[in-house]
Design a protein around this motif. Structure first.
Motif, PDB file in Angstrom:
ATOM      1  N   VAL A   1      84.865  20.087  31.083  1.00  0.00           N
ATOM      2  CA  VAL A   1      85.388  18.732  31.298  1.00  0.00           C
ATOM      3  C   VAL A   1      85.751  18.091  29.964  1.00  0.00           C
ATOM      4  O   VAL A   1      86.816  17.462  29.821  1.00  0.00           O
ATOM      5  CB  VAL A   1      84.365  17.864  32.067  1.00  0.00           C
ATOM      6  CG1 VAL A   1      84.798  16.392  32.054  1.00  0.00           C
ATOM      7  CG2 VAL A   1      84.226  18.345  33.496  1.00  0.00           C
TER       8      VAL A   1
ATOM      9  N   MET B   1      89.398  16.913  28.749  1.00  0.00           N
ATOM     10  CA  MET B   1      89.625  15.542  28.298  1.00  0.00           C
ATOM     11  C   MET B   1      90.264  15.529  26.910  1.00  0.00           C
ATOM     12  O   MET B   1      91.149  14.711  26.630  1.00  0.00           O
ATOM     13  CB  MET B   1      88.301  14.764  28.268  1.00  0.00           C
ATOM     14  CG  MET B   1      87.826  14.277  29.616  1.00  0.00           C
ATOM     15  SD  MET B   1      86.400  13.178  29.437  1.00  0.00           S
ATOM     16  CE  MET B   1      86.135  12.705  31.150  1.00  0.00           C
TER      17      MET B   1
ATOM     18  N   SER C   1      88.843   4.934  30.963  1.00  0.00           N
ATOM     19  CA  SER C   1      88.973   5.935  32.019  1.00  0.00           C
ATOM     20  C   SER C   1      88.170   7.190  31.690  1.00  0.00           C
ATOM     21  O   SER C   1      87.460   7.738  32.543  1.00  0.00           O
ATOM     22  CB  SER C   1      90.454   6.279  32.204  1.00  0.00           C
ATOM     23  OG  SER C   1      90.640   7.194  33.259  1.00  0.00           O
ATOM     24  N   PHE C   2      88.255   7.648  30.442  1.00  0.00           N
ATOM     25  CA  PHE C   2      87.485   8.820  30.018  1.00  0.00           C
ATOM     26  C   PHE C   2      85.982   8.576  30.145  1.00  0.00           C
ATOM     27  O   PHE C   2      85.221   9.461  30.543  1.00  0.00           O
ATOM     28  CB  PHE C   2      87.827   9.188  28.574  1.00  0.00           C
ATOM     29  CG  PHE C   2      89.170   9.824  28.399  1.00  0.00           C
ATOM     30  CD1 PHE C   2      89.716  10.644  29.375  1.00  0.00           C
ATOM     31  CD2 PHE C   2      89.911   9.618  27.239  1.00  0.00           C
ATOM     32  CE1 PHE C   2      90.967  11.238  29.213  1.00  0.00           C
ATOM     33  CE2 PHE C   2      91.145  10.207  27.063  1.00  0.00           C
ATOM     34  CZ  PHE C   2      91.680  11.016  28.046  1.00  0.00           C
TER      35      PHE C   2
ATOM     36  N   LYS D   1      84.484   6.915  32.233  1.00  0.00           N
ATOM     37  CA  LYS D   1      84.094   7.003  33.646  1.00  0.00           C
ATOM     38  C   LYS D   1      84.301   8.416  34.203  1.00  0.00           C
ATOM     39  O   LYS D   1      84.119   8.653  35.401  1.00  0.00           O
ATOM     40  CB  LYS D   1      84.911   6.015  34.477  1.00  0.00           C
ATOM     41  CG  LYS D   1      84.632   4.554  34.142  1.00  0.00           C
ATOM     42  CD  LYS D   1      85.560   3.634  34.917  1.00  0.00           C
ATOM     43  CE  LYS D   1      85.344   2.180  34.527  1.00  0.00           C
ATOM     44  NZ  LYS D   1      86.311   1.275  35.225  1.00  0.00           N
ATOM     45  N   GLY D   2      84.719   9.341  33.331  1.00  0.00           N
ATOM     46  CA  GLY D   2      84.958  10.710  33.777  1.00  0.00           C
ATOM     47  C   GLY D   2      86.251  10.886  34.534  1.00  0.00           C
ATOM     48  O   GLY D   2      86.380  11.773  35.380  1.00  0.00           O
ATOM     49  N   ARG D   3      87.253  10.055  34.206  1.00  0.00           N
ATOM     50  CA  ARG D   3      88.534  10.112  34.910  1.00  0.00           C
ATOM     51  C   ARG D   3      89.691  10.271  33.916  1.00  0.00           C
ATOM     52  O   ARG D   3      89.495  10.178  32.721  1.00  0.00           O
ATOM     53  CB  ARG D   3      88.746   8.829  35.726  1.00  0.00           C
ATOM     54  CG  ARG D   3      87.673   8.558  36.771  1.00  0.00           C
ATOM     55  CD  ARG D   3      87.889   7.174  37.381  1.00  0.00           C
ATOM     56  NE  ARG D   3      86.820   6.806  38.309  1.00  0.00           N
ATOM     57  CZ  ARG D   3      86.662   5.593  38.809  1.00  0.00           C
ATOM     58  NH1 ARG D   3      87.504   4.619  38.481  1.00  0.00           N
ATOM     59  NH2 ARG D   3      85.672   5.345  39.652  1.00  0.00           N
ATOM     60  N   GLY D   4      90.879  10.468  34.468  1.00  0.00           N
ATOM     61  CA  GLY D   4      92.086  10.425  33.652  1.00  0.00           C
ATOM     62  C   GLY D   4      92.469  11.717  32.969  1.00  0.00           C
ATOM     63  O   GLY D   4      93.416  11.724  32.169  1.00  0.00           O
TER      64      GLY D   4
ATOM     65  N   LEU E   1      92.553  15.010  34.777  1.00  0.00           N
ATOM     66  CA  LEU E   1      93.103  16.023  35.670  1.00  0.00           C
ATOM     67  C   LEU E   1      94.628  15.887  35.736  1.00  0.00           C
ATOM     68  O   LEU E   1      95.173  14.802  35.485  1.00  0.00           O
ATOM     69  CB  LEU E   1      92.480  15.883  37.054  1.00  0.00           C
ATOM     70  CG  LEU E   1      90.970  16.186  37.115  1.00  0.00           C
ATOM     71  CD1 LEU E   1      90.434  15.924  38.513  1.00  0.00           C
ATOM     72  CD2 LEU E   1      90.679  17.619  36.682  1.00  0.00           C
TER      73      LEU E   1
ATOM     74  N   ALA F   1      96.259  12.795  37.430  1.00  0.00           N
ATOM     75  CA  ALA F   1      96.009  11.538  36.724  1.00  0.00           C
ATOM     76  C   ALA F   1      96.820  11.471  35.438  1.00  0.00           C
ATOM     77  O   ALA F   1      97.363  10.409  35.084  1.00  0.00           O
ATOM     78  CB  ALA F   1      94.514  11.399  36.422  1.00  0.00           C
TER      79      ALA F   1
ATOM     80  N   ASN G   1      99.591   8.599  34.527  1.00  0.00           N
ATOM     81  CA  ASN G   1      99.456   7.790  33.313  1.00  0.00           C
ATOM     82  C   ASN G   1     100.660   7.933  32.395  1.00  0.00           C
ATOM     83  O   ASN G   1     101.111   6.962  31.777  1.00  0.00           O
ATOM     84  CB  ASN G   1      98.169   8.160  32.569  1.00  0.00           C
ATOM     85  CG  ASN G   1      96.931   7.583  33.215  1.00  0.00           C
ATOM     86  OD1 ASN G   1      96.979   6.508  33.814  1.00  0.00           O
ATOM     87  ND2 ASN G   1      95.808   8.282  33.094  1.00  0.00           N
TER      88      ASN G   1
END
Length: 427
Positions: A148, A152, A194-195, A197-200, A202, A205, A209
């Motif tokens: 992950v 990222m 976003s990072f 929160k563990g998002r953005g 994949l 996403a 963005n």
């Protein structure tokens, strides 16, 4: 007869126990990209700090402990590391350093050994040096990056490229000074949140963005007026590092130029292609070739995502895909030539001239023979192929003065302004 065995000191490794208390210092190369990558590493529990010290004192620290015929980035980074140790900001007993090892023909594979030696001479023998490499040259048990985190970091590089490219093409023309930098800051804050929160990171996403970034920057009010367009190419560290290139981008902005910086993702695709070409030309294990082909296909998809979202707007110029650049190199230089940025530099110059950035600054470090050969050997040939190319090669080393470098660039810009005036008269 002297029977003493030569002194050998086993390297200090960065362990899991160190992860909690140690600060990891990283040389700052691309400020915008690193602003995104720093919080990603911090999210995994690392204490990260970027080193951006510069000036004669920093260089003198590097020269004191590293031989002066090693290339300029090694001298500068060694000086930055020692300056950080002496700054009082960090506990010298709880600091680790990161440095790259490319594993290829570049001497940066040996920097880590030179720096350990320099630190031992300077009185810091117990500082762990962490190798950033993809070839398994060194391992440290405390560097346990998860898939992950790696995804990222890749997403951070893609976002960094997007923000760098579109902001550079809007900033010189903005109606309200500061709009572009404010938008850049907002997006960095948004992506960082976003990072966290563990998002953005994949693909879906990232695609969304990138589209949103393009739309936001394209909406900034601009007034298009004729300006000299300048591209910066050359050795990777010097191309992006403000301390390394004496704040070249800022200088060009002061000269009322629009600056184009090639993407870091494109360079990564080029290096992966170089590894595949080596396997094709010289042979190698089939498994390694298979892995590299899978990586290359993945990078092509990611590269296409970035370029596609820049090309979606007429107000932006996107970098070309690596496969298209390879075609430009055909007949100019062999694509098996990958040392010192090899065929990539010649292809970039031809590409940039076609896209309106015929004025080019080629940066190279003193002490990098492959880079000297690739740049100096190609500039005249590229000029013969495309007379529009107005390029200057600038060398950086501790003995080169900023004034001399800037004066040589100003001569190139004088020619560029004359050419721009002639074009406007014809129109």
């Amino acid at each position: 007869m002297n029977n003493r065995k030569p002194h050998y000191r086993e390297r200090v490794k960065f362990t899991l126990k160190m992860k909690k208390d140690y600060t990891i210092l990283i040389p700052e190369m691309a400020p915008l990209h690193f602003r995104l990558i720093e919080p990603i590493l911090s999210r995994q529990g690392f204490k990260i700090a970027l080193m951006g010290d510069e000036g004669p004192e920093v260089l003198q620290k590097g020269l004191k402990y590293v031989h002066n015929d090693i290339c300029y980035p090694a001298l500068l980074i060694t000086g930055q590391m020692l300056a950080a140790m002496e700054s009082g900001k960090y506990d010298p007993a709880k600091v680790a350093m990161v440095i790259t090892q490319s594993g290829g023909g570049c001497r940066d594979s040996n920097y880590i050994h030179l720096m350990r030696k320099a630190f031992e001479k300077a009185g810091y023998p117990d500082v762990p040096f962490i190798s950033a490499n993809i070839w398994g040259l060194e391992f440290n048990s405390g560097i346990n990056l998860t898939p992950v985190t790696l995804l990222m970091a890749l997403a951070g590089m893609i976002y960094g490229d997007m923000l760098m490219i579109v902001s550079n093409q809007i900033r010189p023309y903005e109606v309200n000074p500061g709009d572009t930098d404010a938008m850049t800051d907002r997006w960095i804050q948004r992506l960082t949140a976003s990072f966290q929160k563990g998002r953005g990171f994949l693909p879906g996403a990232v695609e969304r963005n990138l589209k949103a970034i393009g739309a936001d920057f394209a909406a900034i009010p601009v007034q298009k007026v004729p300006k000299v367009k300048v591209a910066v190419i050359g050795e990777l560290f010097l191309k992006y590092s403000p301390p390394g290139n004496n704040h070249l981008e800022d200088f060009l902005a002061e000269q009322d130029c629009e600056v184009f910086m090639p993407s870091m993702l494109g360079f990564g695709a080029y290096k992966t292609n170089g590894a595949l070409e080596d396997l094709r030309l010289y042979g190698g294990k089939p498994v390694k070739k298979l892995i590299m082909e899978i990586v290359m296909k993945f990078l092509f998809r990611v590269e296409d995502m970035l370029i596609r979202n820049i090309e979606a707007y007429d107000c932006f110029t996107a970098p070309e895909r690596v496969n298209d650049l390879k075609k430009r190199a055909d007949g100019v230089i062999g694509i098996g030539n990958s040392m010192g940025e090899g065929w990539y530099l010649a292809a970039e110059m031809l590409e940039l001239a076609d896209h309106g950035y015929e004025n080019i600054v080629c940066v190279q470090p003193f002490g990098c023979l492959p880079c000297h050969v690739s740049i100096k050997g190609m500039i005249n040939k590229v000029r013969r192929i495309d007379p529009r190319v107005n390029a200057v090669d600038i060398e950086y080393d501790p003995g080169a003065t900023k004034v001399n470098q800037e004066n040589r660039i100003k001569l190139m810009l004088a020619v560029a302004r004359e050419n721009l005036d002639q074009i406007q008269e014809k129109e």
